[in-house]
Design a protein around this motif. Structure first.
Motif, PDB file in Angstrom:
ATOM      1  N   SER A  59       0.821  -1.218   0.000  1.00  0.00           N
ATOM      2  CA  SER A  59       0.000   0.000   0.000  1.00  0.00           C
ATOM      3  C   SER A  59       0.851   1.263   0.000  1.00  0.00           C
ATOM      4  O   SER A  59       0.428   2.286  -0.546  1.00  0.00           O
ATOM      5  N   ARG A  67       0.914   9.241  -6.083  1.00  0.00           N
ATOM      6  CA  ARG A  67       1.594  10.551  -6.068  1.00  0.00           C
ATOM      7  C   ARG A  67       2.136  10.904  -7.458  1.00  0.00           C
ATOM      8  O   ARG A  67       2.060  12.055  -7.895  1.00  0.00           O
TER       9      ARG A  67
ATOM     10  N   GLU B 124     -15.742   2.618  -1.280  1.00  0.00           N
ATOM     11  CA  GLU B 124     -15.303   3.156  -2.572  1.00  0.00           C
ATOM     12  C   GLU B 124     -14.920   4.633  -2.438  1.00  0.00           C
ATOM     13  O   GLU B 124     -13.832   5.050  -2.829  1.00  0.00           O
ATOM     14  N   ASP B 125     -15.820   5.429  -1.869  1.00  0.00           N
ATOM     15  CA  ASP B 125     -15.544   6.863  -1.728  1.00  0.00           C
ATOM     16  C   ASP B 125     -14.403   7.110  -0.739  1.00  0.00           C
ATOM     17  O   ASP B 125     -13.528   7.942  -0.978  1.00  0.00           O
ATOM     18  N   TYR B 127     -11.929   5.183   0.120  1.00  0.00           N
ATOM     19  CA  TYR B 127     -10.625   4.772  -0.398  1.00  0.00           C
ATOM     20  C   TYR B 127     -10.020   5.857  -1.278  1.00  0.00           C
ATOM     21  O   TYR B 127      -8.861   6.226  -1.131  1.00  0.00           O
ATOM     22  N   PHE B 128     -10.830   6.405  -2.187  1.00  0.00           N
ATOM     23  CA  PHE B 128     -10.272   7.413  -3.093  1.00  0.00           C
ATOM     24  C   PHE B 128     -10.045   8.759  -2.407  1.00  0.00           C
ATOM     25  O   PHE B 128      -9.103   9.473  -2.745  1.00  0.00           O
ATOM     26  N   LEU B 131      -6.791   8.092  -0.664  1.00  0.00           N
ATOM     27  CA  LEU B 131      -5.687   7.982  -1.626  1.00  0.00           C
ATOM     28  C   LEU B 131      -5.298   9.366  -2.158  1.00  0.00           C
ATOM     29  O   LEU B 131      -4.117   9.713  -2.234  1.00  0.00           O
ATOM     30  N   GLU B 132      -6.293  10.162  -2.490  1.00  0.00           N
ATOM     31  CA  GLU B 132      -6.028  11.523  -2.974  1.00  0.00           C
ATOM     32  C   GLU B 132      -5.344  12.341  -1.882  1.00  0.00           C
ATOM     33  O   GLU B 132      -4.404  13.085  -2.141  1.00  0.00           O
ATOM     34  N   THR B 134      -3.490  11.257   0.781  1.00  0.00           N
ATOM     35  CA  THR B 134      -2.103  10.862   1.055  1.00  0.00           C
ATOM     36  C   THR B 134      -1.209  11.093  -0.159  1.00  0.00           C
ATOM     37  O   THR B 134      -0.005  11.243  -0.015  1.00  0.00           O
ATOM     38  N   ALA B 135      -1.819  11.135  -1.343  1.00  0.00           N
ATOM     39  CA  ALA B 135      -1.016  11.373  -2.549  1.00  0.00           C
ATOM     40  C   ALA B 135      -0.656  12.845  -2.704  1.00  0.00           C
ATOM     41  O   ALA B 135       0.287  13.185  -3.408  1.00  0.00           O
ATOM     42  N   THR B 136      -1.390  13.709  -2.050  1.00  0.00           N
ATOM     43  CA  THR B 136      -1.132  15.145  -2.224  1.00  0.00           C
ATOM     44  C   THR B 136      -0.443  15.770  -1.009  1.00  0.00           C
ATOM     45  O   THR B 136      -0.204  16.959  -0.989  1.00  0.00           O
ATOM     46  N   ASP B 137      -0.134  14.988  -0.001  1.00  0.00           N
ATOM     47  CA  ASP B 137       0.715  15.532   1.073  1.00  0.00           C
ATOM     48  C   ASP B 137       1.947  14.651   1.200  1.00  0.00           C
ATOM     49  O   ASP B 137       2.110  13.665   0.492  1.00  0.00           O
ATOM     50  N   ASN B 139       2.922  13.033   3.869  1.00  0.00           N
ATOM     51  CA  ASN B 139       2.815  12.141   5.027  1.00  0.00           C
ATOM     52  C   ASN B 139       3.542  10.825   4.752  1.00  0.00           C
ATOM     53  O   ASN B 139       3.417  10.254   3.682  1.00  0.00           O
ATOM     54  N   ALA B 141       2.973   8.054   6.257  1.00  0.00           N
ATOM     55  CA  ALA B 141       2.108   6.896   6.488  1.00  0.00           C
ATOM     56  C   ALA B 141       1.012   6.922   5.432  1.00  0.00           C
ATOM     57  O   ALA B 141       0.355   7.943   5.244  1.00  0.00           O
ATOM     58  N   SER B 142       0.831   5.817   4.721  1.00  0.00           N
ATOM     59  CA  SER B 142      -0.124   5.864   3.614  1.00  0.00           C
ATOM     60  C   SER B 142      -1.571   5.806   4.103  1.00  0.00           C
ATOM     61  O   SER B 142      -2.458   6.401   3.516  1.00  0.00           O
ATOM     62  N   ILE B 144      -3.688   3.672   3.773  1.00  0.00           N
ATOM     63  CA  ILE B 144      -4.645   3.046   2.856  1.00  0.00           C
ATOM     64  C   ILE B 144      -4.523   1.529   2.843  1.00  0.00           C
ATOM     65  O   ILE B 144      -5.219   0.866   2.081  1.00  0.00           O
ATOM     66  N   GLY B 145      -3.641   0.971   3.666  1.00  0.00           N
ATOM     67  CA  GLY B 145      -3.403  -0.473   3.622  1.00  0.00           C
ATOM     68  C   GLY B 145      -4.662  -1.289   3.844  1.00  0.00           C
ATOM     69  O   GLY B 145      -5.043  -2.116   3.018  1.00  0.00           O
TER      70      GLY B 145
END
Lengths: 109, 186
Positions: A59, A67, B124-125, B127-128, B131-132, B134-137, B139, B141-142, B144-145
């Motif tokens: 994950s 990213r 569904e909502d 998760y995204f 994901l959005e 954690t993908a834009t900071d 951090n 730690a993800s 999302i596991g």
């Protein structure tokens, strides 16, 4: 960039072939690994990631991949992912990443 | 405030179908897994391929699920020398994996809040959104596991948080995944 578990090979500045098992400890470790990819797409250039032979990605790796997709989205850089349908995590997790950016191109062979 | 025995998800609701064979148990120290992170994956692969799994695709998914809950337990283990215990059992068309670790109040609170959210909202909502986020900071730690496991695979999850008599690690966290083998596509 090689390791006992994985290999990252740049076929050209715009194509990277990754193989093996990537289960690294945190997204930031992946960010370091993927820095050349990020640099390319940050300039709006296209990038093809061939991950057909990546048998596992955890994950933290999915986060790092997300990213890269966000960076490509920001710079409108054409981004292509080539995966393999028979590898379960690719069939499940990669396809759903398209929701982050509908212009992401995913091919499962 | 966490109750003395808090449960989320599949805990307390599972039917008591007997295991097809004796469950497998492993015990590991968080310090070893932190120092040699690859052992999480090695453990997951070992467990996933040491049982009567019907196909390589099922083994791959089982390995992915075990790896995520094991990595999660390492991250939330308070004391490196208190063991993480893993149990794997095969039942009728399901594989169950439970991972237990010892935790401080702050980590138990994070896990409790996490499970409240993932069982209250649309996966569904959620998760995204995560994901959005954690993908834009930046951090490290993800987060999302476990969400990804629920989103991507035929898996239900549960969590049990129990108080202990140990003042340093006053909580034991158990996370259980139930994988539905008959829903795993080849």
């Amino acid at each position: 960039m090689d390791n006992d578990d994985y290999k990252i090979h740049f076929d050209s500045p715009n194509k990277v072939i990754i193989s093996g098992v990537l289960r690294l400890q945190s997204p930031n470790i992946y960010d370091d690994l993927f820095a050349p990819i990020r640099d390319t797409i940050s300039q709006g250039q296209s990038m093809t990631m061939d991950i057909q032979n990546v048998s596992f990605l955890n994950s933290s790796g999915i986060t790092a991949l997300a990213r890269l997709i966000i960076v490509a989205r920001t710079h409108d850089a054409p981004f292509f992912i080539i995966g393999k349908e028979e590898i379960p995590w690719q069939k499940k997790s990669i396809v759903s990443l398209k929701r982050l950016w509908p212009k992401l191109e995913i091919t499962l062979t | 405030m966490i109750q003395s025995d808090t449960i989320h998800g599949i805990y307390g609701t599972e039917a008591a179908a007997p295991p097809k064979s004796q469950p497998m148990h492993l015990s590991m120290l968080p310090c070893d897994l932190k120092r040699h992170w690859g052992r999480c994956g090695i453990t997951a692969n070992f467990l996933a391929t040491s049982t009567e799994i019907p196909s390589p695709a099922a083994a791959s998914i089982i390995s992915t699920v075990i790896n995520e809950i094991l990595e999660n337990s390492v991250k939330y283990s308070a004391i490196d020398t208190k063991p993480i215990d893993v149990e794997l059992s095969i039942r009728n068309n399901t594989v169950e994996c439970e991972v237990k670790n010892w935790a401080r109040l702050e980590d138990a609170t994070i896990i409790d809040s996490y499970f409240k959210i993932i069982h209250d909202k649309d996966i569904e909502d959620l998760y995204f959104l995560q994901l959005e986020k954690t993908a834009t900071d930046s951090n490290n730690a993800s987060q999302i596991g476990l969400l990804g496991v629920m989103h991507d695979y035929p898996v239900t999850l549960g969590c049990r948080i129990q108080t202990t008599a140990d003042p340093i690690t006053p909580f034991q966290i158990s996370v259980k995944a139930k994988i539905y083998l008959n829903e795993v596509t080849p």
